[in-house]
Write an enzyme that holds these catalytic residues in place. Structure first.
Site, PDB file in Angstrom:
ATOM      1  N   HIS A 110       8.867  -7.322  -2.354  1.00 33.30           N
ATOM      2  CA  HIS A 110       7.777  -7.739  -3.253  1.00 33.30           C
ATOM      3  C   HIS A 110       8.129  -9.039  -3.964  1.00 33.30           C
ATOM      4  CE1 HIS A 110       5.151  -4.212  -3.011  1.00 33.30           C
ATOM      5  NE2 HIS A 110       6.267  -3.528  -2.812  1.00 33.30           N
TER       6      HIS A 110
ATOM      7  N   GLU B 286       6.253 -10.790  -5.746  1.00 31.73           N
ATOM      8  CA  GLU B 286       5.462 -10.941  -6.975  1.00 31.73           C
ATOM      9  C   GLU B 286       6.125 -10.330  -8.202  1.00 31.73           C
ATOM     10  OE1 GLU B 286       4.870  -9.003  -4.479  1.00 31.73           O
ATOM     11  OE2 GLU B 286       3.909  -7.119  -5.014  1.00 31.73           O
TER      12      GLU B 286
ATOM     13  N   GLY C  32       0.857  -1.178   0.000  1.00 30.03           N
ATOM     14  CA  GLY C  32       0.000   0.000   0.000  1.00 30.03           C
ATOM     15  C   GLY C  32       0.890   1.223   0.000  1.00 30.03           C
TER      16      GLY C  32
ATOM     17  N   TYR D 110       3.615  -3.167   2.614  1.00 25.95           N
ATOM     18  CA  TYR D 110       2.723  -2.537   3.602  1.00 25.95           C
ATOM     19  C   TYR D 110       1.953  -3.602   4.377  1.00 25.95           C
ATOM     20  CZ  TYR D 110      -0.952   0.423   5.545  1.00 25.95           C
ATOM     21  OH  TYR D 110      -1.813   1.060   6.381  1.00 25.95           O
TER      22      TYR D 110
ATOM     23  N   ASP E  26      -7.115  -9.293 -28.330  1.00 28.04           N
ATOM     24  CA  ASP E  26      -8.060  -9.010 -27.246  1.00 28.04           C
ATOM     25  C   ASP E  26      -9.516  -9.066 -27.716  1.00 28.04           C
ATOM     26  OD1 ASP E  26      -5.740  -8.627 -25.883  1.00 28.04           O
ATOM     27  OD2 ASP E  26      -5.845  -6.443 -25.904  1.00 28.04           O
TER      28      ASP E  26
END
Ligand code: XMP
Length: 511
Positions: free
Chosen positions: A170, A172, A55, A83, A228
């Protein structure tokens, strides 16, 4: 039986959907919800694990999102990221401080305790991606530090007994070495995941959701033939069949055979497919126009006009489908649902067509997930892996004024380029490649005669985001084969150059 579920609770971080995507990559179904999702709702969903995202704020600000203390009473494993580790520490009585000397941003050498379940089987040292001002000064009761860096003594913490974990970095993002393995460890070693989720499940759920929403309504989609809109069309067709109408405006600026390929795939009667052959109309409007921006504007406006005319024939529709994908979406502030940055591939359509609601069935997927979904829907590989193609099509690859003849020459040359790139097995390592018909002519010699013909430019780039790009190092022998074939097989071209500029300073397209 329902799939196992992991909940990602969004505390306002920029990577919330990336975390979800990583969890899906690990074969576990995942949903992202606001951090304030009620305890009752969480209980009802019965997740096998919960992940707190990063965050933007410091935990001590009044407006900062706080974790509900009841979350820690559920007996469900929790992983706090960035966060999220602060939110966990704060809620459980630890101390988070803002320490000027302990700020870390970017790649950071990190040391891990590999007896911790998160880091099991991984190297004890590696680069992690940090982005924090605050850090943990005192661990909550029952926790131990399981990773550190030169300036941060708690880069990760665990409470084995309660199955609570936190990481300051992080995992990820790709910059964190073995980050995905750490998430996998959390899912499989801590939460007991069995890996029961696949893209096939996603498809099944998406079809059910679309059916529940659309009921017996009419659905309209502007099909361009790009990845897409094609995947969105195939998905909607699977869900609601002939309640879907796809309008494919063929502006006559496609590559060789492209219009027919689109028709072959989508015009088989499973949906209402309308191909509008508007070549003459577009070329008429473009006649004599050589300014790039004017070309784009004319094509954008004409597209809307043609689409609108066709849509009017159908009458009122209930839903308009857009092929927006996750990277097209900008996150709004704190944990709020994402706001759309309208993906105006087809320039402002919603203002011109009468409809009740927009459906964006791909809005949570990343590009490679969209491709995977396309495969699941049995779209052909060449379509699923199609390189990007600009809305204005070949109009911005014929430099100067556009004629049918020039388009024909370019189409043939571009087809040979693509054919040879494919034969050389380079189609996936070069992210975009195409030919440009320059407006320049030069003197050459063919047979015994002088020629005065067009110069064709070849362009190939490697890039991850198309914002910056490098020119592709296509092997000389491949370039040679392309060049020889084009001058032999395509009329009116007697010189071929290869564009060796990166972006910046050049752009990928020439106009
Ligand atoms: P540039 O030329 O700006 O292109 O470096 C970056 C990427 O965007 C594509 N492109 C477009 N795509 N409508 C589109 O849908 C457009 O008007 C358009 N112009 C450029 C280009 O092919 C490249 O992939």
């Amino acid at each position: 039986m329902a799939n196992q579920l992991v909940l990602v609770l969004d505390f306002g971080g920029q990577y919330n959907q990336l975390i979800a995507r990583r969890v899906r990559e690990c074969g576990v179904y995942c949903e992202v919800h606001k951090y304030s999702l009620s305890i009752e709702e969480i209980r009802a969903k019965a997740p096998i694990g919960i992940i707190f995202t990063g965050g933007p704020n410091s935990i001590y600000l009044d407006e900062s999102p706080k974790a509900d203390p009841q979350l820690f009473e559920l007996g469900i494993p929790i992983l706090g990221i960035c966060y999220g580790i602060h939110a966990m520490a704060y809620a459980l009585g630890g101390k988070v401080v803002s320490n000027e000397n302990a700020r870390e941003y970017g790649k950071t050498d990190t040391f891990y305790n590999t007896s911790c379940k998160l880091f099991e089987g991984l190297p004890p040292e590696g680069i992690s991606w940090m982005s924090h001002g605050d850090s943990i000064a005192e661990l909550p009761e029952g926790f131990v530090s399981v990773a550190h860096t030169a300036s941060c003594s708690v880069a990760a913490m665990e409470n084995v007994h309660k199955k609570f974990y936190g990481v300051q970095f992080h995992p990820e993002v790709m910059h964190t070495e073995n980050g995905i393995s750490m998430l996998r460890n959390f899912l499989y070693n801590v939460c007991g995941a069995i890996g029961d989720w696949t893209m096939g499940d996603y498809l099944k759920t998406a079809v059910e959701q679309i059916r529940a929403k659309v009921r017996d309504g009419k659905v309209l989609l502007a099909l361009s033939g790009g990845v897409d809109s094609s995947v969105a069309a195939a998905l909607l067709s699977r869900a609601v069949g002939t309640q879907l109408t796809c309008i494919f405006v063929d502006h006559g600026l496609m590559r060789k055979n492209e219009g027919d390929e689109v028709e072959k795939i989508f015009g088989d009667g499973r949906m209402n497919f309308i191909r509008v052959n508007a070549e003459e109309r577009f070329l008429g409007k473009l006649a004599g126009v050589s300014d790039p921006e004017t070309k784009r504007k004319i094509i954008g406006e004409e597209f809307i006009r043609v689409f609108e005319e066709e849509a009017k024939k159908i009458g009122t529709v209930d839903f308009l489908v857009q092929g927006t994908i996750y990277p097209d979406i900008i996150e709004s502030g704190l944990g709020d649902s994402a706001v759309i940055k309208s993906h105006h591939n087809v320039g402002g359509l919603p203002d011109y067509v009468d409809f009740k609601e927009i459906i964006e069935p791909l809005r949570l997927l990343f590009k490679d997930e969209v491709r995977q979904l396309g495969r699941e829907l049995e779209l052909p590989e060449y379509l699923v892996m199609r390189q990007p193609f600009p809305g204005p099509g070949l109009a911005i690859r014929v430099i100067g004024d556009i004629t049918k003849d020039k388009l024909e020459i370019l189409r043939e040359a571009d087809f040979i380029l693509r054919d040879e790139i494919m034969k050389a097995g380079l189609e996936y390592s070069i992210n975009q490649y195409f030919a440009v018909l320059t407006n320049m002519r030069s003197v050459g010699v063919m047979g015994d005669g002088r020629t005065y013909d067009y110069t064709l430019a070849l362009r190939g780039v490697t890039t991850t985001d198309f914002m910056t790009a490098d020119w592709a190092r296509i092997p000389y022998d491949v370039l040679d084969r392309i060049s020889v074939r084009i001058v032999n097989e395509v009329r009116s071209i007697n010189r071929i150059v290869y564009d060796i500029t990166s972006k910046p300073p050049a752009t990928i397209e020439w106009e």
